[in-house]
Write an enzyme that holds these catalytic residues in place. Structure first.
Site, PDB file in Angstrom:
ATOM      1  N   HIS A  57       0.851  -1.191   0.000  1.00  0.00           N
ATOM      2  CA  HIS A  57       0.000   0.000   0.000  1.00  0.00           C
ATOM      3  C   HIS A  57       0.883   1.235   0.000  1.00  0.00           C
ATOM      4  CE1 HIS A  57      -2.751   2.936   2.193  1.00  0.00           C
ATOM      5  NE2 HIS A  57      -3.450   2.591   1.118  1.00  0.00           N
ATOM      6  N   GLU A  85       0.382  -0.704  -4.776  1.00  0.00           N
ATOM      7  CA  GLU A  85      -0.659   0.297  -4.958  1.00  0.00           C
ATOM      8  C   GLU A  85      -0.015   1.668  -4.788  1.00  0.00           C
ATOM      9  OE1 GLU A  85      -3.677   3.133  -3.137  1.00  0.00           O
ATOM     10  OE2 GLU A  85      -1.794   2.353  -2.326  1.00  0.00           O
ATOM     11  N   HIS A 100       0.421  10.675  -2.086  1.00  0.00           N
ATOM     12  CA  HIS A 100      -0.885  10.248  -1.582  1.00  0.00           C
ATOM     13  C   HIS A 100      -1.794  11.426  -1.265  1.00  0.00           C
ATOM     14  CE1 HIS A 100      -3.883   9.019   1.423  1.00  0.00           C
ATOM     15  NE2 HIS A 100      -3.928   7.903   0.714  1.00  0.00           N
TER      16      HIS A 100
END
Length: 312
Positions: A57, A85, A100
């Site tokens: 992640h 990801e 992010h």
């Protein structure tokens, strides 16, 4: 004794020793041997005797390996094969970079919103690691990540502020359908990408039976879907997992907002193990290296998926 010859031999020996030391420090990466869209579909096909799969992640961050960085990818691959990801965002001049948050403060030395800066300005900032320490590394562009990932791993693009048309165009530009997947939150988004490119693979939100039926109604082939079913183990997911498995679809839980936050290594390992034992096939974790170590013993002695794992 010829002192000149002895000196030359010692110099050669010293050079060989130094070279060996350098080579010893260079760790091989655990890579995914996936070179076609069909192989990517096979990698995520549920068979009932599959190796538990790991996805990092936000790129699998760690100490001195900032989230959404090429350095984090490489660090994780030293320990385990994994997909990643990642989070594409736009700069002021519409360059797609990996970050992010909408803002720079948490993960970089920059301040304020990313879209207030051009790429030339944003690339001067340094990335921070999981402890907030400044590293020598900078924000990468999505194109840099796509180029780096080929022959090493698979990237899964989350849905942020990048227009779907831009994402589709980048994948086509690099012929990257074999190693770049797209996160879609619903069947409508999947249909847009599928109508544009019949080879694209999805990490699709399939948290309910209704969502599953919507993908079917939209005509999205199940062999091009890996299903995200939520962030935790729930009894009501059992039927959904069984239905997806019947369609050859692997199911994924993201432990990032839940089990990754447990306070001890032992508690987290127990949770990762429980995820796989519940019937889930893929764990998406911030702590990708930990998760991989915890579930390694659950891998079957023989699996068709082993052919996809290699070293480079």
């Amino acid at each position: 004794m010829n002192l000149r010859r002895v000196s030359r031999q010692l110099a050669v020996a010293a050079s060989c020793f130094v070279a060996a030391q350098v080579m010893g420090q260079s760790k091989k990466l655990n890579v995914l041997n996936i070179s076609t869209p069909q192989q990517l579909q096979q990698y995520f096909k549920y068979t009932g005797h599959d190796v538990p799969l790991i996805s990092g992640h936000r790129g699998g961050p760690d100490v001195n390996a900032p989230e959404n960085s090429l350095e984090a990818f490489e660090h994780s691959l030293q320990f385990t094969p994994a997909t990643f990801e990642i989070d594409p965002h736009l700069t002021k001049d519409s360059v797609v970079v990996l970050l992010h948050d909408d803002t720079l403060d948490r993960t970089t030395t920059g301040k304020g919103k990313l879209n207030s800066y051009t790429w030339e300005e944003a690339k001067k900032f340094k990335l921070k690691d999981v402890n907030g320490n400044v590293t020598p590394y900078r924000i990468p562009t999505l194109e840099e990540a796509i180029i780096w990932a080929k022959g090493r791993t698979v990237l899964i693009l989350d849905k942020k502020d990048v227009p779907m048309e831009t994402t589709a165009k980048l994948i086509k530009k690099h012929h990257a359908e074999a190693w770049v997947m797209i996160t879609v939150h619903n069947a409508k988004q999947a249909k847009f990408y599928y109508d544009d490119n019949k080879n694209v693979m999805f990490e699709a939100f399939v948290k309910t039976k209704q969502a599953m039926e919507e993908y079917e109604q939209a005509g999205i082939p199940w062999q091009q879907i890996m299903a995200y079913i939520g962030p935790d183990i729930k009894p009501e997911n059992k039927e959904l997992i069984e239905l997806l498995h019947q369609r050859g679809v692997m199911c994924m839980i993201s432990s990032a907002p839940t089990y990754d936050k447990l306070p001890t290594t032992e508690e987290r390992a127990k949770a990762y193990t429980a995820i796989i034992k519940s019937g889930v096939d893929v764990i998406e974790a911030d702590r990708a290296i930990e998760a991989a170590a915890a579930v390694k013993s659950l891998a079957p002695a023989s699996s068709d998926k082993n052919k996809f794992f290699g070293k480079k």
